[in-house]
Design a protein around this motif. Sequence first.
Motif, PDB file in Angstrom:
ATOM      1  N   ASN A   1      14.365  61.707  67.603  1.00 53.42           N
ATOM      2  CA  ASN A   1      13.407  60.854  68.309  1.00 53.42           C
ATOM      3  C   ASN A   1      13.231  59.500  67.636  1.00 53.42           C
ATOM      4  O   ASN A   1      12.977  58.506  68.314  1.00 53.42           O
ATOM      5  CB  ASN A   1      12.061  61.566  68.464  1.00 53.42           C
ATOM      6  CG  ASN A   1      12.121  62.647  69.523  1.00 53.42           C
ATOM      7  OD1 ASN A   1      12.990  62.631  70.396  1.00 53.42           O
ATOM      8  ND2 ASN A   1      11.220  63.605  69.445  1.00 53.42           N
ATOM      9  N   GLU A   2      13.360  59.465  66.315  1.00 48.92           N
ATOM     10  CA  GLU A   2      13.294  58.179  65.602  1.00 48.92           C
ATOM     11  C   GLU A   2      14.353  57.219  66.143  1.00 48.92           C
ATOM     12  O   GLU A   2      14.106  56.031  66.299  1.00 48.92           O
ATOM     13  CB  GLU A   2      13.550  58.380  64.100  1.00 48.92           C
ATOM     14  CG  GLU A   2      12.371  58.828  63.302  1.00 48.92           C
ATOM     15  CD  GLU A   2      12.730  59.013  61.826  1.00 48.92           C
ATOM     16  OE1 GLU A   2      13.594  58.262  61.303  1.00 48.92           O
ATOM     17  OE2 GLU A   2      12.161  59.922  61.209  1.00 48.92           O
ATOM     18  N   HIS A   3      15.524  57.760  66.396  1.00 47.46           N
ATOM     19  CA  HIS A   3      16.628  56.928  66.885  1.00 47.46           C
ATOM     20  C   HIS A   3      16.561  56.719  68.399  1.00 47.46           C
ATOM     21  O   HIS A   3      16.954  55.671  68.902  1.00 47.46           O
ATOM     22  CB  HIS A   3      17.970  57.563  66.502  1.00 47.46           C
ATOM     23  CG  HIS A   3      18.168  57.662  65.019  1.00 47.46           C
ATOM     24  ND1 HIS A   3      18.450  56.575  64.234  1.00 47.46           N
ATOM     25  CD2 HIS A   3      18.087  58.731  64.177  1.00 47.46           C
ATOM     26  CE1 HIS A   3      18.554  56.960  62.968  1.00 47.46           C
ATOM     27  NE2 HIS A   3      18.337  58.262  62.909  1.00 47.46           N
ATOM     28  N   LEU A   4      16.078  57.737  69.098  1.00 46.16           N
ATOM     29  CA  LEU A   4      16.045  57.659  70.559  1.00 46.16           C
ATOM     30  C   LEU A   4      14.959  56.733  71.089  1.00 46.16           C
ATOM     31  O   LEU A   4      15.168  56.040  72.084  1.00 46.16           O
ATOM     32  CB  LEU A   4      15.813  59.048  71.162  1.00 46.16           C
ATOM     33  CG  LEU A   4      17.018  59.945  71.330  1.00 46.16           C
ATOM     34  CD1 LEU A   4      16.607  61.265  71.963  1.00 46.16           C
ATOM     35  CD2 LEU A   4      18.094  59.282  72.170  1.00 46.16           C
ATOM     36  N   LYS A   5      13.812  56.731  70.441  1.00 43.28           N
ATOM     37  CA  LYS A   5      12.666  55.993  70.969  1.00 43.28           C
ATOM     38  C   LYS A   5      12.980  54.521  71.243  1.00 43.28           C
ATOM     39  O   LYS A   5      12.746  54.039  72.355  1.00 43.28           O
ATOM     40  CB  LYS A   5      11.464  56.133  70.032  1.00 43.28           C
ATOM     41  CG  LYS A   5      10.189  55.585  70.618  1.00 43.28           C
ATOM     42  CD  LYS A   5       9.005  55.845  69.717  1.00 43.28           C
ATOM     43  CE  LYS A   5       7.750  55.265  70.344  1.00 43.28           C
ATOM     44  NZ  LYS A   5       6.580  55.447  69.506  1.00 43.28           N
ATOM     45  N   PRO A   6      13.532  53.783  70.285  1.00 45.49           N
ATOM     46  CA  PRO A   6      13.823  52.373  70.589  1.00 45.49           C
ATOM     47  C   PRO A   6      14.893  52.205  71.675  1.00 45.49           C
ATOM     48  O   PRO A   6      14.831  51.274  72.480  1.00 45.49           O
ATOM     49  CB  PRO A   6      14.292  51.790  69.256  1.00 45.49           C
ATOM     50  CG  PRO A   6      14.540  52.933  68.355  1.00 45.49           C
ATOM     51  CD  PRO A   6      13.811  54.114  68.895  1.00 45.49           C
ATOM     52  N   VAL A   7      15.843  53.128  71.707  1.00 51.00           N
ATOM     53  CA  VAL A   7      16.893  53.056  72.732  1.00 51.00           C
ATOM     54  C   VAL A   7      16.286  53.294  74.114  1.00 51.00           C
ATOM     55  O   VAL A   7      16.569  52.566  75.070  1.00 51.00           O
ATOM     56  CB  VAL A   7      18.019  54.078  72.434  1.00 51.00           C
ATOM     57  CG1 VAL A   7      19.007  54.160  73.583  1.00 51.00           C
ATOM     58  CG2 VAL A   7      18.725  53.728  71.134  1.00 51.00           C
ATOM     59  N   GLU A   8      15.436  54.306  74.208  1.00 49.68           N
ATOM     60  CA  GLU A   8      14.799  54.612  75.494  1.00 49.68           C
ATOM     61  C   GLU A   8      13.891  53.476  75.944  1.00 49.68           C
ATOM     62  O   GLU A   8      13.828  53.160  77.132  1.00 49.68           O
ATOM     63  CB  GLU A   8      14.029  55.932  75.403  1.00 49.68           C
ATOM     64  CG  GLU A   8      14.950  57.137  75.317  1.00 49.68           C
ATOM     65  CD  GLU A   8      14.225  58.445  75.026  1.00 49.68           C
ATOM     66  OE1 GLU A   8      13.063  58.400  74.543  1.00 49.68           O
ATOM     67  OE2 GLU A   8      14.818  59.504  75.274  1.00 49.68           O
ATOM     68  N   GLU A   9      13.184  52.861  75.001  1.00 53.61           N
ATOM     69  CA  GLU A   9      12.332  51.717  75.344  1.00 53.61           C
ATOM     70  C   GLU A   9      13.180  50.559  75.872  1.00 53.61           C
ATOM     71  O   GLU A   9      12.808  49.900  76.847  1.00 53.61           O
ATOM     72  CB  GLU A   9      11.518  51.268  74.130  1.00 53.61           C
ATOM     73  CG  GLU A   9      10.366  52.190  73.799  1.00 53.61           C
ATOM     74  CD  GLU A   9       9.632  51.803  72.516  1.00 53.61           C
ATOM     75  OE1 GLU A   9       9.908  50.723  71.954  1.00 53.61           O
ATOM     76  OE2 GLU A   9       8.783  52.599  72.081  1.00 53.61           O
ATOM     77  N   ALA A  10      14.315  50.333  75.226  1.00 51.20           N
ATOM     78  CA  ALA A  10      15.208  49.257  75.671  1.00 51.20           C
ATOM     79  C   ALA A  10      15.746  49.553  77.072  1.00 51.20           C
ATOM     80  O   ALA A  10      15.808  48.662  77.929  1.00 51.20           O
ATOM     81  CB  ALA A  10      16.357  49.087  74.679  1.00 51.20           C
ATOM     82  N   ILE A  11      16.103  50.801  77.312  1.00 48.28           N
ATOM     83  CA  ILE A  11      16.607  51.190  78.635  1.00 48.28           C
ATOM     84  C   ILE A  11      15.519  50.984  79.687  1.00 48.28           C
ATOM     85  O   ILE A  11      15.780  50.449  80.768  1.00 48.28           O
ATOM     86  CB  ILE A  11      17.117  52.650  78.631  1.00 48.28           C
ATOM     87  CG1 ILE A  11      18.404  52.755  77.810  1.00 48.28           C
ATOM     88  CG2 ILE A  11      17.339  53.158  80.051  1.00 48.28           C
ATOM     89  CD1 ILE A  11      18.861  54.179  77.547  1.00 48.28           C
ATOM     90  N   ARG A  12      14.288  51.411  79.370  1.00 42.47           N
ATOM     91  CA  ARG A  12      13.178  51.226  80.320  1.00 42.47           C
ATOM     92  C   ARG A  12      12.964  49.745  80.625  1.00 42.47           C
ATOM     93  O   ARG A  12      12.729  49.360  81.770  1.00 42.47           O
ATOM     94  CB  ARG A  12      11.887  51.845  79.772  1.00 42.47           C
ATOM     95  CG  ARG A  12      11.760  53.327  80.043  1.00 42.47           C
ATOM     96  CD  ARG A  12      10.359  53.843  79.760  1.00 42.47           C
ATOM     97  NE  ARG A  12       9.935  53.673  78.384  1.00 42.47           N
ATOM     98  CZ  ARG A  12      10.216  54.518  77.393  1.00 42.47           C
ATOM     99  NH1 ARG A  12      10.923  55.596  77.638  1.00 42.47           N
ATOM    100  NH2 ARG A  12       9.782  54.295  76.173  1.00 42.47           N
ATOM    101  N   CYS A  13      13.066  48.921  79.599  1.00 45.09           N
ATOM    102  CA  CYS A  13      12.892  47.475  79.774  1.00 45.09           C
ATOM    103  C   CYS A  13      13.977  46.918  80.709  1.00 45.09           C
ATOM    104  O   CYS A  13      13.688  46.150  81.636  1.00 45.09           O
ATOM    105  CB  CYS A  13      12.940  46.796  78.410  1.00 45.09           C
ATOM    106  SG  CYS A  13      12.652  45.032  78.466  1.00 45.09           S
TER     107      CYS A  13
END
Length: 198
Positions: A59-71
């Motif tokens: 989740n540490e690695h996924l969270k910023p990626v998922e936020e970027a995808i949502r953006c």
Amino acid sequence: MDLVTIAKEKKEIITKEQAQEVVDLRNKLKALKTEIEASYKPIIEQAYKAHREAIAKMNEHLKPVEEAIRCLDKSLADFQKRQEEEARRKALEEYEKKKREEEERKLSLAETLAKVGLQEEADRMLETDTHVVVEVEKPKVEGISFLEIWKFEITDESLLPREYLMPDEKKIGQVVRATKGTLSIPGVKIYKEKIARG
């Protein structure tokens, strides 16, 4: 014969001695259950701890990626919305233009009919509706599709129809247990079950 098989073969208890045998068998099974749980508990706890740690790291690695995808998804959705609005605007302009042209054509034809003495046909032509078909271009971005998700927000619970209300089973259970069935709740059947303990 193992305890589980013996327990499954016990059907009906007729005598007090049989009941005592069943209690003894039940106690042995409960002790066996405790022993099995105790032997697997450290393994399960260790695996669960490792699982939690792995999930946390992921989740540490996924969270910023998922936020970027949502953006990016929001940007794409906004772009798509603007494109669709523009396509609708153009289609409306095209529709109005074609309708004007068709009405002008009908008027011209009606005038011609009237000049040659066919006034009734001219009047009928002017009375008919003008039909124009315009295709709305659906803009598309290569490599992505959009899904429409319908959502809702409850603005006034008191206006909700009954079929959208859900009974609070937890609260009903609390009331039934607290009153031991002495309080009647309309639409609820209250009953008790006996469960062996010990």
